[in-house]
Enzyme design. Structure first.
Site, PDB file in Angstrom:
ATOM      1  N   HIS A 160       0.904  -1.204  -0.116  1.00 20.38           N
ATOM      2  CA  HIS A 160       0.047   0.098   0.066  1.00 20.38           C
ATOM      3  C   HIS A 160       0.749   1.353  -0.055  1.00 20.38           C
ATOM      4  CE1 HIS A 160      -3.134  -2.440   2.168  1.00 20.38           C
ATOM      5  NE2 HIS A 160      -3.589  -2.347   1.176  1.00 20.38           N
ATOM      6  N   CYS A 248      -2.890   0.872   9.970  1.00 21.13           N
ATOM      7  CA  CYS A 248      -4.082  -0.269   9.388  1.00 21.13           C
ATOM      8  C   CYS A 248      -5.013  -0.783  10.415  1.00 21.13           C
ATOM      9  CB  CYS A 248      -3.363  -1.583   8.752  1.00 21.13           C
ATOM     10  SG  CYS A 248      -2.416  -2.256   9.871  1.00 21.13           S
TER      11      CYS A 248
HETATM   12  C1  CIR Z   1      -3.630  -7.843   3.481  1.00 17.68           C
HETATM   13  O1  CIR Z   1      -2.573  -8.272   2.635  1.00 17.68           O
HETATM   14  O2  CIR Z   1      -4.630  -7.176   3.229  1.00 17.68           O
HETATM   15  C2  CIR Z   1      -3.420  -8.058   4.952  1.00 17.68           C
HETATM   16  N1  CIR Z   1      -2.514  -9.096   5.296  1.00 17.68           N
HETATM   17  C3  CIR Z   1      -2.467  -6.398   5.395  1.00 17.68           C
HETATM   18  C4  CIR Z   1      -3.196  -5.299   5.224  1.00 17.68           C
HETATM   19  C5  CIR Z   1      -2.387  -3.992   5.930  1.00 17.68           C
HETATM   20  N2  CIR Z   1      -3.091  -2.881   5.755  1.00 17.68           N
HETATM   21  C6  CIR Z   1      -2.641  -1.567   5.697  1.00 17.68           C
HETATM   22  O3  CIR Z   1      -1.593  -1.619   6.172  1.00 17.68           O
HETATM   23  N3  CIR Z   1      -3.600  -0.618   5.710  1.00 17.68           N
END
Ligand code: CIR
Length: 253
Positions: A160, A248
């Site tokens: 991201h 997140c």
């Molecule tokens: C994913 O791959 O979607 C999750 N394991 C990690 C998401 C992390 N999200 C973020 O940093 N906003």
């Protein structure tokens, strides 16, 4: 500054969270303890913490940030780029909808909230593996209604935008070198993550003026502290193991 922090409790199924590379052994109990401490920091900084119940069918649901983008008095519910994560959005919309007017990213748009941050009147949005051009165009329309302008930032070497560009204050970001196209960031003050700590640094500025930072990036943290910021390190190793960072795990309203 936002004063409500929405978080989502961590499911037992978290060991099956999506990861970009490999399959790290994830310690769910340790992850939960780290998440609890994160929650404690939010409360300690003065946020009213509201918890959305977990969903065992959504191993990644603790990464609540990806489900919504708050734009002033409204919020846009996302359509996550990973199909497996789309079921996370509804329960968050139920809670957010009690406080804010809601819009939605719709097909063919995709977006993860981890690709978005706001600095001044500009909404920076990562064009990434999870967020596509149609999603960005839809967000731009909603942002315009709030008097905000959207700038797209191509993301190359990470999940991201906020995996590699971390807002520290209204005009400063910490950037992982060579991970995103930096031209659209002109106008922001850039501090670089050190090479030895590549993709380890994450940060979340809190309403009490402190900046929560990842404990495994002390050199980059020193650069931020040298700018006069009060930094608070937190160990989130088991969150990082599933490609998460500090932004997140909450939506700040
Ligand atoms: C994913 O791959 O979607 C999750 N394991 C990690 C998401 C992390 N999200 C973020 O940093 N906003």
């Amino acid at each position: 500054m936002p004063s409500v922090a929405l978080i989502r409790s961590l499911p037992d199924s978290y060991h099956r969270a999506l990861v970009r590379e490999g399959r790290p052994a994830i310690d769910v109990e340790m992850a939960r303890a780290q998440h609890d401490r994160y929650r404690g920091h939010l409360a300690g900084a003065g946020y009213q913490v509201e918890v959305v119940p977990t969903d065992e069918n959504q191993p990644d649901c603790v990464f609540i940030e990806d489900t919504a983008v708050v734009l002033g008095q409204s919020a846009v519910m996302t359509r996550p780029g990973a199909v497996e994560r789309r079921g996370e959005v509804g329960p968050v919309a139920d809670v957010l909808g009690r406080r804010l007017a809601l819009g939605y990213i719709v097909e063919p748009g995709t977006m993860d909230g981890g690709d978005v941050f706001i600095a001044g009147d500009t909404v920076y949005v990562g064009l990434s593996e999870r967020t596509n051009r149609a999603g960005i165009d839809q967000l731009a329309a909603a942002a315009a209604e709030e008097g905000l302008e959207v700038v797209a930032v191509p993301v190359h070497d990470t999940l991201h935008l906020k995996s590699a560009v971390l807002p520290i204050d209204a005009e400063t970001v910490v950037v992982t070198p060579r991970a995103v196209d930096e031209d659209p960031l002109a106008g922001l003050r850039i501090v670089y993550e050190t090479e030895g700590e590549r993709h380890r640094f994450s940060a979340l500025p809190l309403m009490d003026g402190t900046v929560l930072v990842t404990a495994n990036a002390p050199e980059t943290t020193d650069l931020v502290a040298a700018m006069g910021h009060v930094v608070v390190p937190i160990d989130v190793s088991q969150i990082q193991a599933a490609d998460g960072g500090l932004t997140c795990m909450s939506i700040l309203i």
